[in-house]
Enzyme design. Structure first.
Site, PDB file in Angstrom:
ATOM      1  CG  ASP A  11    -123.901  15.994  73.946  1.00  0.00           C
ATOM      2  OD1 ASP A  11    -124.024  15.624  72.755  1.00  0.00           O
ATOM      3  OD2 ASP A  11    -123.526  17.143  74.230  1.00  0.00           O
ATOM      4  CB  SER A  12    -120.029  14.741  71.892  1.00  0.00           C
ATOM      5  OG  SER A  12    -120.628  16.025  71.725  1.00  0.00           O
ATOM      6  CB  CYS A  75    -125.798  13.750  71.052  1.00  0.00           C
ATOM      7  SG  CYS A  75    -124.618  14.075  69.736  1.00  0.00           S
ATOM      8  CD  GLU A 153    -118.221  21.235  75.215  1.00  0.00           C
ATOM      9  OE1 GLU A 153    -117.467  21.187  76.208  1.00  0.00           O
ATOM     10  OE2 GLU A 153    -119.133  20.406  75.025  1.00  0.00           O
ATOM     11  CB  CYS A 189    -126.201  21.071  67.670  1.00  0.00           C
ATOM     12  SG  CYS A 189    -124.794  20.753  68.780  1.00  0.00           S
ATOM     13  CG  HIS A 191    -122.855  21.578  72.424  1.00  0.00           C
ATOM     14  ND1 HIS A 191    -122.955  20.229  72.161  1.00  0.00           N
ATOM     15  CD2 HIS A 191    -121.763  21.728  73.209  1.00  0.00           C
ATOM     16  CE1 HIS A 191    -121.945  19.598  72.762  1.00  0.00           C
ATOM     17  NE2 HIS A 191    -121.213  20.492  73.401  1.00  0.00           N
TER      18      HIS A 191
HETATM   19  N1  DGL Z   1    -124.301  18.073  71.022  1.00  0.00           N
HETATM   20  C1  DGL Z   1    -124.125  17.333  69.841  1.00  0.00           C
HETATM   21  C2  DGL Z   1    -125.359  17.367  68.945  1.00  0.00           C
HETATM   22  O1  DGL Z   1    -126.466  17.535  69.419  1.00  0.00           O
HETATM   23  C3  DGL Z   1    -122.841  17.358  69.048  1.00  0.00           C
HETATM   24  C4  DGL Z   1    -121.736  18.301  69.325  1.00  0.00           C
HETATM   25  C5  DGL Z   1    -120.414  17.780  68.751  1.00  0.00           C
HETATM   26  O2  DGL Z   1    -119.811  16.956  69.436  1.00  0.00           O
HETATM   27  O3  DGL Z   1    -120.029  18.154  67.641  1.00  0.00           O
HETATM   28  O4  DGL Z   1    -125.272  17.168  67.775  1.00  0.00           O
END
Ligand code: DGL
Length: 264
Positions: A11-12, A75, A153, A189, A191
């Site tokens: 993931d990012s 992600c 985060e 997302c 997150h």
């Molecule tokens: N967790 C990521 C997603 O599922 C992206 C979060 C990001 O880096 O903007 O899209």
């Protein structure tokens, strides 16, 4: 297949931990390499060209270094933009994460669903296709939020954030035409499931949240069926692509058995 070959979860940032949690429930003995592309974070505000150039190249390096048996792109942003390119470039199974529009539409009684993702994800043609295929009889209200990624985060680093900030994000979804009818929200997302409690508290009316993590874990279990795993759970590795303040993250990583930290 060698027993110690890991699953690589990418993931990012920390969002992929929501997918890792589901994977751990299914495959508790799986060796894990968790990669947060901190050097490229956030993805949601980047262009398609930037993501399409960065993700396949980075995954190529990671696969060479860690020799995983399978890669999970945990992600939605990276998957909806770069999944096909990554698959054609790498010779191992790649499991992507795509917005849970199908389960959301299946669950919705009011036939109005929300899709809460990053700005980059919610504008993807991939999302148009999922909506047309699985939610053609639903009103699909989309909202992209970079702020919510930051809040998640921070939450993983021990900062619960202000409920007013979460409310402002939810207003962006529910404040759109037809938003008052939404009864199911796809957390598009990775997150966002990490802060599902806060999202529930900040919603203007009770809604159901759905995400793809359990489905991904099922898929990975299927693809690795019959392969050997270690007899006891190995400590996993967390890899970052830039210098990050690991101290505040350690508790969230440790509860997920990610005790070794490496820098790519
Ligand atoms: N967790 C990521 C997603 O599922 C992206 C979060 C990001 O880096 O903007 O899209």
């Amino acid at each position: 297949m060698e027993t110690d070959r890991p699953l690589l979860v990418f993931d990012s940032g920390v969002g992929g931990l929501s997918v890792l949690d589901a994977l751990r429930r299914r495959l508790p003995m799986a060796p894990i390499v968790y990669v947060a592309d901190s050097g490229g974070f956030p993805y949601g505000t980047k262009t398609e060209i930037e993501i399409a150039a960065r993700v396949p190249a980075l995954l190529g390096r990671l696969v060479e270094r860690y020799r995983p048996r399978l890669v999970v792109i945990a992600c939605n942003t990276a998957s909806t933009i770069a999944l096909a390119t990554v698959r054609s470039a790498l010779d191992l199974p790649i499991v992507g994460t795509v917005p849970a529009i199908k389960p959301a539409a299946l669950a919705s009684v009011t036939r109005a669903i929300g899709v809460l993702g990053t700005n980059a994800t919610v504008r993807q043609p991939y999302v148009d296709r999922l909506a047309a295929e699985f939610a053609a009889d639903c009103l699909v209200v989309r909202h992209g939020s970079a702020r919510l990624v930051e809040l998640a985060e921070a939450a993983l680093r021990g900062d619960p954030g202000e409920l007013a900030d979460y409310r402002a994000v939810m207003d962006g979804l529910f404040g759109q035409p037809g938003g008052d009818r939404i009864d199911t929200v796809a957390l598009a997302c990775t997150h966002f499931p990490l802060v599902a409690d806060r999202l529930a508290a900040a919603s203007p009316h009770p809604v159901r949240f759905v995400d793809g993590a359990a489905g991904i874990a099922r898929r990975v279990a299927h693809l690795t069926d019959g392969q050997p795993w270690p007899d006891s759970r190995p400590e996993g590795v967390a890899v970052f692509t830039s210098d990050v303040d690991v101290a505040t993250l350690r508790p969230a990583l440790a509860t997920r058995h990610l005790s070794r930290i490496e820098r790519l």
